[in-house]
Design an enzyme around this catalytic site. Structure first.
Site, mmCIF file in Angstrom:
data_model
loop_
_atom_site.group_PDB
_atom_site.id
_atom_site.type_symbol
_atom_site.label_atom_id
_atom_site.label_comp_id
_atom_site.label_asym_id
_atom_site.label_seq_id
_atom_site.Cartn_x
_atom_site.Cartn_y
_atom_site.Cartn_z
ATOM 1 N N GLU A 175 -7.527 7.413 3.455
ATOM 2 C CA GLU A 175 -6.934 8.031 4.641
ATOM 3 C C GLU A 175 -5.886 9.066 4.252
ATOM 4 O O GLU A 175 -5.233 8.939 3.209
ATOM 5 C CB GLU A 175 -6.258 6.944 5.495
ATOM 6 N N CYS A 202 0.207 13.953 4.201
ATOM 7 C CA CYS A 202 0.404 12.836 3.278
ATOM 8 C C CYS A 202 -0.970 12.450 2.745
ATOM 9 O O CYS A 202 -1.843 12.037 3.509
ATOM 10 C CB CYS A 202 1.051 11.692 4.060
ATOM 11 N N CYS A 248 -4.971 0.221 -4.775
ATOM 12 C CA CYS A 248 -3.871 0.418 -5.735
ATOM 13 C C CYS A 248 -3.736 -0.846 -6.567
ATOM 14 O O CYS A 248 -3.888 -1.956 -6.056
ATOM 15 C CB CYS A 248 -2.577 0.688 -4.973
ATOM 16 N N CYS A 308 2.474 -4.001 -4.812
ATOM 17 C CA CYS A 308 3.802 -4.206 -4.237
ATOM 18 C C CYS A 308 3.619 -5.108 -3.012
ATOM 19 O O CYS A 308 2.720 -4.881 -2.200
ATOM 20 C CB CYS A 308 4.426 -2.875 -3.833
ATOM 21 N N CYS A 333 3.172 -3.725 0.752
ATOM 22 C CA CYS A 333 2.338 -2.551 1.023
ATOM 23 C C CYS A 333 0.889 -2.952 1.330
ATOM 24 O O CYS A 333 0.278 -3.723 0.596
ATOM 25 C CB CYS A 333 2.381 -1.624 -0.202
ATOM 26 N N CYS A 392 4.302 4.699 6.803
ATOM 27 C CA CYS A 392 4.425 4.347 5.376
ATOM 28 C C CYS A 392 3.954 2.922 5.122
ATOM 29 O O CYS A 392 4.389 1.994 5.785
ATOM 30 C CB CYS A 392 5.887 4.393 4.944
HETATM 31 N N1 SAH Z 1 2.588 4.464 -4.914
HETATM 32 C C1 SAH Z 1 3.524 5.470 -4.518
HETATM 33 C C2 SAH Z 1 3.052 6.212 -3.304
HETATM 34 C C3 SAH Z 1 3.074 5.413 -2.028
HETATM 35 S S1 SAH Z 1 4.270 6.147 -1.034
HETATM 36 C C4 SAH Z 1 4.897 4.869 -4.349
HETATM 37 O O1 SAH Z 1 5.019 3.649 -4.461
HETATM 38 O O2 SAH Z 1 5.855 5.595 -4.174
HETATM 39 C C5 SAH Z 1 4.534 4.986 0.122
HETATM 40 C C6 SAH Z 1 6.007 4.671 0.351
HETATM 41 O O3 SAH Z 1 5.991 3.713 1.378
HETATM 42 C C7 SAH Z 1 6.677 4.013 -0.856
HETATM 43 O O4 SAH Z 1 8.022 4.393 -0.943
HETATM 44 C C8 SAH Z 1 6.591 2.544 -0.513
HETATM 45 O O5 SAH Z 1 7.645 1.804 -1.115
HETATM 46 C C9 SAH Z 1 6.697 2.575 0.983
HETATM 47 N N2 SAH Z 1 6.074 1.433 1.658
HETATM 48 C C10 SAH Z 1 5.047 0.679 1.231
HETATM 49 N N3 SAH Z 1 4.749 -0.275 2.141
HETATM 50 C C11 SAH Z 1 5.609 -0.100 3.157
HETATM 51 C C12 SAH Z 1 5.787 -0.737 4.424
HETATM 52 N N4 SAH Z 1 5.013 -1.749 4.786
HETATM 53 N N5 SAH Z 1 6.739 -0.274 5.231
HETATM 54 C C13 SAH Z 1 7.522 0.770 4.875
HETATM 55 N N6 SAH Z 1 7.371 1.443 3.720
HETATM 56 C C14 SAH Z 1 6.449 0.994 2.865
#
Ligand code: SAH
Length: 339
Positions: A84, A97, A104, A108, A111, A327
């Site tokens: 997406e 974006c 991935c 984390c 996420c 995000c």
């Molecule tokens: N892998 C990269 C790119 C992903 S960016 C990274 O980790 O930076 C996505 C951003 O959204 C990251 O800063 C991540 O920490 C944040 N993120 C992930 N899951 C989220 C959630 N459920 N709510 C808010 N932010 C989240």
């Protein structure tokens, strides 16, 4: 292909260098999806290209529009996988974006992409197509894309080769001609790849810090065991010296987990002396995580601690939450169709 690759490729066919620039412009600036449309090339050259080459343009199988104007596109790739991207309109900006991996590997805990695990790297053609698609869509409304952020699905620095090719195309005047300032690579903290990319391109960086201590960060982000906070903060301090720009520190606020005043003080201490700006991201809920989002009051208190410590901090506005485009919510279609 980057311009250099295209030049190299066409030189093997005995074509002049400027032919590569022509083809490059057709693909990245006029969004041609068929070589036969490239009318300033001879018919036989176009036929040759059609026989030997493919302009990758996976269809957007689903387009969703949020009540706030944010759009989300679901692309079905050739092998049936889905990714997406999200187009976010703001007053004076249009930010795209994009995703760089299907799934991935970093897992984390908060996420949605991490919860699906790693499926595969995207090719530069697939990554770039997301940009072509958005540009074309914006052009129909006489709008222009202003910013590209690698904040969609995947960890861009775990797919550094294809991401680096994509960036070369984004920045090239024969490609998308976007300034490096307006291209942001967001990373969970893959330190060596970050340094290498910063060496190669004048792009902006965002680092997902998300916790003030190694213990908490490792619990939330397993990648921290490999690249702990000290190393990460050291690169965050060294990068702006080269690019003359602040690095963004992203911080997902998880209710009762990393959102206390003590956590904020810890973060302020950690970032002391770094040229950073903090983006606070209140947790966006999804069915693959059981965290909660802190109250607005808690978010403001956290931000005020950073501000009082002299650290620039803003709360990132939630966009596209009603279509799961915010995000951390991207995942693609529930089940990949068999190709
Ligand atoms: N892998 C990269 C790119 C992903 S960016 C990274 O980790 O930076 C996505 C951003 O959204 C990251 O800063 C991540 O920490 C944040 N993120 C992930 N899951 C989220 C959630 N459920 N709510 C808010 N932010 C989240």
């Amino acid at each position: 292909m980057t311009l250099a690759e295209l030049e190299n490729f066409l030189s093997r066919w005995g074509k002049e260098r400027y032919r590569a620039r022509q083809v490059s412009r057709w693909i990245y600036q006029r969004f041609a999806e068929d070589f036969m449309a490239m009318t300033d090339l001879s018919k036989s050259f176009r036929e040759e290209l059609s026989r030997e080459c493919l302009i990758s343009s996976p269809p957007a199988e689903r387009v969703e529009t949020s009540s706030d104007g944010t759009e989300k596109f679901l692309f079905r790739l050739e092998d049936g996988e889905t990714v997406e991207s999200v187009l976010i309109p703001e007053e004076d900006r249009r930010t795209l974006c994009i995703s760089s991996q299907v799934g991935c590997a970093l897992r984390c805990g908060f996420c949605a992409t991490g919860a699906m695990g790693f499926r595969r790297n995207m090719t530069s053609a697939e990554i770039v197509h997301q940009v072509c698609f958005a540009l074309k869509r914006l052009a129909e409304k006489r709008e222009r894309l202003t910013n590209v952020v690698f904040m969609g699905m995947g960890e861009p620095l775990e797919n550094a080769r294809e991401v680096s090719k994509t960036i070369a195309i984004l920045l090239s005047q024969f490609g998308f001609g976007i300034s490096g300032k307006r291209v942001t690579v967001s990373t969970a903290g893959v330190v060596p790849a970050m340094l290498a990319l910063a060496e190669e391109f004048p792009v902006s960086f965002a680092v997902s810090i998300n916790a003030p201590t190694d213990a908490l960060r490792s619990a939330l982000m397993p990648v921290n065991r490999k690249y702990p906070l000290k190393e990460l903060v050291t690169v965050m301090k060294s990068i702006p010296l080269r690019s003359d720009r602040k690095v963004t520190a992203e911080y997902v606020l998880l209710g009762g987990v990393n959102d206390s005043e003590k956590d904020a003080c810890g973060l302020a201490r950690l970032l002391k002396g770094a040229r950073v700006k903090v983006n606070l991201i209140p947790y966006n809920a999804h069915e693959h995580g059981d965290f909660t989002s802190p109250s607005g009051e808690t978010v403001n208190r956290f931000r005020d601690v950073l501000l009082a410590a002299g650290i620039q901090a803003i709360t990132r506005e939630r966009r596209g939450g009603d279509i799961r485009a915010a995000c951390g919510q991207l995942r693609g279609a529930a089940q990949a169709k068999t190709p």
